[in-house]
Design a protein around this motif. Structure first.
Motif, PDB file in Angstrom:
ATOM      1  N   THR A  45       0.847  -1.206   0.000  1.00 46.76           N
ATOM      2  CA  THR A  45       0.000   0.000   0.000  1.00 46.76           C
ATOM      3  C   THR A  45       0.879   1.252   0.000  1.00 46.76           C
ATOM      4  O   THR A  45       2.099   1.171   0.204  1.00 46.76           O
ATOM      5  N   TRP A  46       0.211   2.385  -0.141  1.00 49.04           N
ATOM      6  CA  TRP A  46       0.914   3.676  -0.106  1.00 49.04           C
ATOM      7  C   TRP A  46       1.344   4.051   1.310  1.00 49.04           C
ATOM      8  O   TRP A  46       2.036   5.039   1.511  1.00 49.04           O
ATOM      9  N   ALA A  47       0.922   3.266   2.300  1.00 46.22           N
ATOM     10  CA  ALA A  47       1.220   3.604   3.697  1.00 46.22           C
ATOM     11  C   ALA A  47       2.485   2.932   4.220  1.00 46.22           C
ATOM     12  O   ALA A  47       2.880   3.186   5.352  1.00 46.22           O
ATOM     13  N   CYS A 119      -2.125   0.238   5.641  1.00 45.91           N
ATOM     14  CA  CYS A 119      -3.457   0.807   5.397  1.00 45.91           C
ATOM     15  C   CYS A 119      -4.401  -0.309   4.946  1.00 45.91           C
ATOM     16  O   CYS A 119      -4.072  -1.089   4.061  1.00 45.91           O
ATOM     17  N   CYS A 125      -5.879  -2.077  -2.796  1.00 49.62           N
ATOM     18  CA  CYS A 125      -5.111  -0.823  -2.844  1.00 49.62           C
ATOM     19  C   CYS A 125      -4.695  -0.532  -4.288  1.00 49.62           C
ATOM     20  O   CYS A 125      -4.425  -1.452  -5.056  1.00 49.62           O
ATOM     21  N   PHE A 134      -7.574   7.956  -1.222  1.00 53.37           N
ATOM     22  CA  PHE A 134      -7.922   8.863  -0.116  1.00 53.37           C
ATOM     23  C   PHE A 134      -6.670   9.470   0.502  1.00 53.37           C
ATOM     24  O   PHE A 134      -6.347   9.193   1.665  1.00 53.37           O
ATOM     25  N   LEU A 138      -4.634   9.059   4.375  1.00 53.01           N
ATOM     26  CA  LEU A 138      -3.535   8.100   4.266  1.00 53.01           C
ATOM     27  C   LEU A 138      -2.587   8.304   5.452  1.00 53.01           C
ATOM     28  O   LEU A 138      -1.910   9.324   5.541  1.00 53.01           O
TER      29      LEU A 138
HETATM   30  S1  SF4 Z   1      -6.513   4.514   1.175  1.00 52.92           S
HETATM   31 FE1  SF4 Z   1      -6.846   2.814  -0.267  1.00 52.92          FE
HETATM   32  S2  SF4 Z   1      -5.594   3.372  -2.056  1.00 52.92           S
HETATM   33 FE2  SF4 Z   1      -4.842   4.632  -0.347  1.00 52.92          FE
HETATM   34  S3  SF4 Z   1      -3.140   3.455   0.571  1.00 52.92           S
HETATM   35 FE3  SF4 Z   1      -5.003   2.918   1.702  1.00 52.92          FE
HETATM   36  S4  SF4 Z   1      -5.752   1.044   0.697  1.00 52.92           S
HETATM   37 FE4  SF4 Z   1      -4.313   2.066  -0.749  1.00 52.92          FE
END
Ligand code: SF4
Length: 175
Positions: A45-47, A119, A125, A134, A138
């Motif tokens: 994920t981006w996290a 995340c 994701c 989002f 995040l």
């Molecule tokens: S909000 Fe959704 S798209 Fe953004 S890092 Fe979390 S899982 Fe991924």
């Protein structure tokens, strides 16, 4: 203190403490555990790393802020093998982070909220092909930033572990 105790408890925070960001202990070893994918979130994920930047970049970003609110939430488990209970607690903790972010938006213009582990907001994701759906919600991983959570708890004078058959999740609001 920027928030009242009653307000923090109302949104699900169990314990909290305020520290100077200089008290945060960054550990290459913690970051290496992430990179070793012990939690299986690495690169998902981006996290999490590598999306959140290098260890040095994470450290630098954190130290742009002066203060940090260390907070946690405790959830009961049926026993120490209650994996479903842990997952449930993790989901509930993410709601606590959402609640805190809503409070923070009214009071702070610049902040960074870090949250235990990766995340789990979306079932799939977008990482790495499309931007986060989002970005305003995040909350990067505390561990991914290479931060020692046991040391954070100690600095904030709150408990890292809260008794048998419980799980405690941690977050960090830098501002
Ligand atoms: S909000 Fe959704 S798209 Fe953004 S890092 Fe979390 S899982 Fe991924």
């Amino acid at each position: 203190m920027i928030f009242q105790k009653s307000l923090l408890q109302e949104i699900g925070i169990y314990q909290y403490g305020l520290i100077d960001t200089k008290q945060i202990i960054f550990s290459g070893e913690v970051r290496r555990l992430c990179e070793g994918n012990v939690c299986r979130n690495y690169g998902t994920t981006w996290a999490c790393p590598p999306a959140i930047g290098t260890f040095d970049e994470c450290k630098e970003k954190s130290l742009e802020y002066d203060m940090a609110l260390v907070f946690n939430a405790k959830y009961n488990l049926e026993d120490s093998f209650d994996y479903e209970g842990m997952l449930f607690g993790h989901k509930e903790f993410k709601k606590v982070c959402d609640n805190l972010a809503s409070l923070v938006k009214e009071k702070l213009t610049d902040y960074l909220l870090l949250s235990n582990e990766g995340c789990i907001r979306c079932s799939n994701c977008t990482y790495p092909h499309y931007p986060c759906r989002f970005p305003e919600k995040l909350f990067p991983s505390v561990e991914g930033f290479g931060i020692r959570i046991d040391a954070l708890a100690k600095s904030a004078n709150i408990k890292y572990i809260n008794g048998e058959n419980t799980v405690t999740y941690f977050g960090l609001l830098l501002y």
